[in-house]
Write an enzyme that holds these catalytic residues in place. Structure first.
Site, PDB file in Angstrom:
ATOM      1  CG  ASP A 114      52.335  56.542  -3.063  1.00  0.00           C
ATOM      2  OD1 ASP A 114      52.733  55.897  -2.086  1.00  0.00           O
ATOM      3  OD2 ASP A 114      53.124  57.043  -3.895  1.00  0.00           O
ATOM      4  CD  GLU A 153      56.896  48.514   4.466  1.00  0.00           C
ATOM      5  OE1 GLU A 153      56.681  49.030   3.365  1.00  0.00           O
ATOM      6  OE2 GLU A 153      57.963  48.668   5.087  1.00  0.00           O
ATOM      7  CD  GLU A 172      62.846  51.577   2.816  1.00  0.00           C
ATOM      8  OE1 GLU A 172      62.051  51.123   1.958  1.00  0.00           O
ATOM      9  OE2 GLU A 172      62.588  52.568   3.514  1.00  0.00           O
TER      10      GLU A 172
END
Ligand code: ADE
Length: 234
Positions: A200, A13, A177
Site C-alpha cells: 500500500d 508472511e 517490526e
C-alpha cells in the site's frame, strides 16, 4: 550448528516458506513457534513473531540465544513512502530507524534512541547485494529499491503522517517490526536484512489497498527469500 533466522510478523508472511521446509522441528517459546529445519538446502529457523516492535525484538533475541542464528532476515510487507515505489515492488533495507522514538524534549533528533550511538541500524551489505541481484532474477517484472526503512507501532494510513515520516527520515518504506529486529540483531552483533514488498502507499488509500495487495506483495518477498537462501554460500 548455526542457522539463518527468518522472521515474518504474520502467518501469511511465513506460510509460503514453511511449506517448503524439510526435517522440521518445532520449538515453542514466548508464545511463538520456531520451525527449525532446512530450506533450499540451508539450515533455517522460520518464525511468526506477531505484529509490532516488542514481538519482533523478543523473537530476534530468541533466535540468537536458542538457535545461535548467524544472520536474521525479516520478510514481509510495507507501505511505500516514495512515489516511484509501486505496490508489489521490493525495498531492501540499507538501514532502519524507529519513526516513533521521540526524545526531542531532551534535545535528541526524532528517531534517536537516547544514549545509543546509532541513529539508524545498518543492514548487512553482503546480504543486501545478494538480495538485490536475486530479486532481479526471480521478480523480473517489479522494481527493487535499496533504502532506509522506518518502523513504528502504527499502521500508517494518513497522508500527513506519511509526509512527516518522509520529511523527517527520508525513508523508502514504513512497517511495524524492522527497526526492532535490526536493533536486537545489532546489539548481538548479528548481521541482518529486512526485505519488504509494498502492499500500500501508507496514505488514505492504505486501508483499501492493503487487503487487496497483501497476497501479491507477500508472494514477491517469499520468492525472494527462498532465492537468497539458495544463493547463500555455506
Ligand atoms: N505494513 C504494510 N503497510 C503498512 C503501513 N501502511 N503502515 C505500517 N505497516 C505497514
Amino acid at each position: 550448528m548455526r542457522c539463518i533466522g527468518i522472521i515474518g510478523a504474520m502467518d501469511e508472511e511465513v506460510a509460503g516458506l514453511k511449506e517448503y521446509m524439510q526435517d522440521v522441528e518445532i520449538t515453542r517459546k514466548a508464545s511463538m513457534e520456531f520451525y527449525a529445519g532446512t530450506l533450499e538446502g540451508k539450515k533455517v529457523v522460520v518464525v511468526r513473531s506477531g505484529v509490532g516492535k516488542v514481538n519482533a525484538a523478543v523473537c530476534t533475541q530468541i533466535l540468537v540465544d536458542e538457535f545461535q542464528a548467524e544472520a536474521v532476515i525479516n520478510t514481509g510487507i510495507a507501505g511505500s513512502l516514495n512515489n516511484d515505489i509501486n505496490i508489489g515492488d521490493i525495498v531492501l533495507s540499507t538501514d532502519l530507524v524507529h519513526h516513533d522514538m521521540d526524545a526531542v524534549g531532551f534535545g535528541y533528533p526524532k528517531g534517536q534512541i537516547p544514549r545509543m550511538e546509532e541513529f539508524s541500524f545498518q543492514s548487512d551489505q553482503v546480504l543486501r547485494k545478494l538480495a538485490a541481484e536475486a530479486c532481479r532474477e526471480v521478480n523480473p517484472d517489479i522494481q527493487v529499491f535499496e533504502g532506509r526503512i522506518a518502523s513504528g507501532d502504527q499502521f500508517i494510513a494518513d497522508q500527513d503522517v506519511k509526509d512527516f515520516i518522509v520529511k523527517e527520515f527520508s525513508a523508502y518504506a514504513v512497517e511495524m517490526e524492522g527497526a526492532a529486529i535490526a536493533q536486537a540483531a545489532s546489539l548481538n552483533h548479528v548481521p541482518f536484512l529486512v526485505i519488504r514488498a509494498i502492499s500500500d502507499k501508507a496514505d488514505g488509500s492504505a486501508h483499501v489497498d492493503y487487503p487487496a495487495f497483501e497476497k501479491l506483495a507477500i508472494e514477491h518477498s517469499v520468492k525472494l527469500t527462498k532465492k537468497i537462501l539458495k544463493e547463500l554460500q555455506d
